[in-house]
Design a protein around this motif. Structure first.
Motif, PDB file in Angstrom:
ATOM      1  N   GLU A  21      27.772 -26.015  43.090  1.00 59.44           N
ATOM      2  CA  GLU A  21      26.369 -25.971  42.256  1.00 59.44           C
ATOM      3  C   GLU A  21      26.666 -27.243  41.340  1.00 59.44           C
ATOM      4  OE1 GLU A  21      25.694 -22.122  40.507  1.00 59.44           O
ATOM      5  OE2 GLU A  21      25.210 -21.507  42.513  1.00 59.44           O
ATOM      6  N   GLU A  22      27.903 -27.480  40.696  1.00 55.50           N
ATOM      7  CA  GLU A  22      28.250 -28.420  39.815  1.00 55.50           C
ATOM      8  C   GLU A  22      28.071 -29.782  40.195  1.00 55.50           C
ATOM      9  OE1 GLU A  22      28.657 -28.980  36.651  1.00 55.50           O
ATOM     10  OE2 GLU A  22      29.769 -30.804  36.823  1.00 55.50           O
ATOM     11  N   VAL A  23      28.578 -29.751  41.398  1.00 55.15           N
ATOM     12  CA  VAL A  23      28.568 -31.077  42.199  1.00 55.15           C
ATOM     13  C   VAL A  23      27.369 -31.365  42.733  1.00 55.15           C
ATOM     14  CG1 VAL A  23      29.703 -32.379  44.288  1.00 55.15           C
ATOM     15  CG2 VAL A  23      31.221 -30.874  42.933  1.00 55.15           C
ATOM     16  N   LEU A  24      26.781 -30.571  43.236  1.00 53.86           N
ATOM     17  CA  LEU A  24      25.232 -30.810  43.337  1.00 53.86           C
ATOM     18  C   LEU A  24      24.379 -31.353  42.289  1.00 53.86           C
ATOM     19  CD1 LEU A  24      24.660 -28.012  46.283  1.00 53.86           C
ATOM     20  CD2 LEU A  24      24.964 -30.345  46.783  1.00 53.86           C
ATOM     21  N   TRP A  30      26.872 -42.094  39.933  1.00 53.04           N
ATOM     22  CA  TRP A  30      28.328 -42.389  39.530  1.00 53.04           C
ATOM     23  C   TRP A  30      28.179 -43.766  38.906  1.00 53.04           C
ATOM     24  CZ3 TRP A  30      32.207 -46.251  40.115  1.00 53.04           C
ATOM     25  CH2 TRP A  30      33.445 -45.930  39.769  1.00 53.04           C
ATOM     26  N   GLU A  31      28.794 -43.907  37.880  1.00 46.97           N
ATOM     27  CA  GLU A  31      28.765 -45.196  37.080  1.00 46.97           C
ATOM     28  C   GLU A  31      30.051 -45.608  36.699  1.00 46.97           C
ATOM     29  OE1 GLU A  31      26.343 -47.581  33.561  1.00 46.97           O
ATOM     30  OE2 GLU A  31      25.413 -45.827  34.548  1.00 46.97           O
ATOM     31  N   ARG A  32      30.655 -46.562  37.072  1.00 46.03           N
ATOM     32  CA  ARG A  32      32.112 -47.095  36.490  1.00 46.03           C
ATOM     33  C   ARG A  32      32.221 -47.289  35.268  1.00 46.03           C
ATOM     34  NH1 ARG A  32      36.062 -51.225  38.736  1.00 46.03           N
ATOM     35  NH2 ARG A  32      36.572 -52.278  37.040  1.00 46.03           N
ATOM     36  N   LYS A 298      33.087 -37.787  36.306  1.00 42.33           N
ATOM     37  CA  LYS A 298      32.027 -37.614  35.436  1.00 42.33           C
ATOM     38  C   LYS A 298      32.174 -38.793  34.647  1.00 42.33           C
ATOM     39  CE  LYS A 298      30.659 -33.524  34.312  1.00 42.33           C
ATOM     40  NZ  LYS A 298      29.588 -32.405  34.401  1.00 42.33           N
ATOM     41  N   SER A 299      33.329 -39.070  34.022  1.00 45.64           N
ATOM     42  CA  SER A 299      33.369 -40.348  32.824  1.00 45.64           C
ATOM     43  C   SER A 299      33.527 -41.879  33.500  1.00 45.64           C
ATOM     44  CB  SER A 299      34.593 -39.913  32.124  1.00 45.64           C
ATOM     45  OG  SER A 299      35.668 -40.233  32.798  1.00 45.64           O
ATOM     46  N   GLY A 300      33.339 -41.765  34.937  1.00 49.75           N
ATOM     47  CA  GLY A 300      33.432 -43.028  35.464  1.00 49.75           C
ATOM     48  C   GLY A 300      34.774 -43.766  35.468  1.00 49.75           C
ATOM     49  N   THR A 301      35.817 -43.051  35.300  1.00 53.05           N
ATOM     50  CA  THR A 301      37.101 -43.615  35.415  1.00 53.05           C
ATOM     51  C   THR A 301      37.470 -43.587  36.913  1.00 53.05           C
ATOM     52  OG1 THR A 301      37.643 -42.337  33.392  1.00 53.05           O
ATOM     53  CG2 THR A 301      39.510 -43.069  34.511  1.00 53.05           C
ATOM     54  N   LEU A 302      37.384 -42.860  37.856  1.00 51.64           N
ATOM     55  CA  LEU A 302      37.324 -42.884  39.292  1.00 51.64           C
ATOM     56  C   LEU A 302      36.383 -42.240  39.811  1.00 51.64           C
ATOM     57  CD1 LEU A 302      38.089 -39.816  40.425  1.00 51.64           C
ATOM     58  CD2 LEU A 302      40.695 -40.299  39.662  1.00 51.64           C
TER      59      LEU A 302
END
Ligand code: CDP
Length: 310
Positions: A21-24, A30-32, A298-302
């Motif tokens: 559910e979280e991933v959906l 996604w932002e770098r 989620k933080s855009g690190t990878l």
């Protein structure tokens, strides 16, 4: 909270649904985030110095240097006439690496059609000599620049290289001219098979270059994640590679990381893309590891790829 499920003989308990559910909820968004990327490179450089330390080299492990095994207590190897010549001079990678793909072996890759995406990366890392045969190419790609090999594979799949080396040398051809990264100094019983693998490749003028994982690097990376809530006896191979990639690459995408029993469509998913053999040790840590990776996503690190590639 982090100990999400217990292993019952043969199957795993739910809560996987919550992850789905979280991933959906997050979806494809996604932002770098360059600040996050720089921060993690800095943190990993400070703790573990991947550039200098990820492999055993002549530079970081001169004659007489004591290598303490990271997988067991009170065992060490002192670099000597026999082992020193097998080490590369220095870190052989052309740094910085640009776009890196770290490919885990999760069953989520099956039918993902991520092969093209993976093959487009500048540097591709894979775990545990995975199969790259025709039937999987569409999902996992063909190119490899670094592949890990656990000494236990040498033992199980290639009779410890005590008999024929032909099957080993042949099957290594799937990895082209990549680096083969072996934790030769992690567990005492792994050293001999690793050295035999080195000679099997060297004696047949193979295109592969053997790199022995530096036990000091593995230990410091383990500590790094322990401080961040991964309570495993030992990290999974995949998390070691992601850590290496975060330290060396400008951008990291991870594929095949999904240690859950159902996929995004809530249908069962196998443990590996090529079989459904569950690990008997340390498995409980992989979901904890995934939570860490998901934070980084989620933080855009990878970027973590779960599900289909466009
Ligand atoms: O030897 P190990 O169990 O660590 O690895 P493996 O089963 O050969 O898979 C390689 C890596 O992929 C693991 O180390 C995990 O990091 C990742 N993996 C995952 O996230 N989810 C799975 N279902 C299977 C593997």
């Amino acid at each position: 909270v982090l100990c999400w499920f217990y292993i019952f003989p043969g199957y795993r308990l739910p809560r996987d649904k919550e992850i789905v559910e979280e991933v959906l909820r997050q979806g494809e968004a996604w932002e770098r985030n360059q600040t996050g990327i720089d921060l993690y490179r800095k943190l990993l450089t400070e703790c573990c110095d991947p550039k200098r330390m990820f492999a055993v080299t002549k530079e970081n492990s001169p004659m007489g240097k004591v290598l303490w095994y990271d997988g067991e207590f009170y065992h060490s190897h002192t670099v000597n006439n026999e082992t020193y010549p097998l080490f590369v001079q220095d870190n052989p990678l052309q740094l910085p690496l640009k776009k890196c793909a770290v490919v885990g072996n999760g069953g989520i890759l099956r039918h993902s059609k991520c092969g093209r995406d993976i093959d487009r990366a500048d540097f591709i890392m894979r775990c545990n000599l995975p199969p790259l045969s025709k039937e999987y190419v569409e999902d996992v790609g063909t190119r490899t620049h670094l592949v890990t090999a656990n000494p236990s594979i040498i033992e199980k799949r290639f009779q410890n290289l005590l008999w024929s080396r032909k099957a080993f040398v042949e099957s290594m051809k799937a990895y082209g001219s990549s680096y083969i990264y072996m934790p030769a100094f992690s567990m005492k019983p792994g050293t001999d098979p690793s050295l035999r693998a080195y000679y099997a490749l060297a004696d047949t003028s193979s295109d592969l270059t053997m790199l022995f994982a530096n036990p000091e690097f593995l230990r410091t990376v383990g500590k790094f994640w322990k401080g961040r809530g991964v309570h495993a006896k030992r990290l999974s191979t995949g998390l070691f590679l992601v850590s290496l990639a975060l330290g060396l690459c400008e951008e990291v995408t991870a594929y095949g990381f999904w240690p859950f029993s159902v996929g995004l469509d809530e249908k069962p998913v196998s443990h590996h893309y090529y079989d459904n053999i569950l690990p008997y040790k340390w498995f409980h840590a992989m979901p904890e590891e995934f939570v860490q990776l998901w934070h980084l996503h989620k933080s855009g690190t990878l970027r973590i790829r779960v599900g289909h590639c466009p």
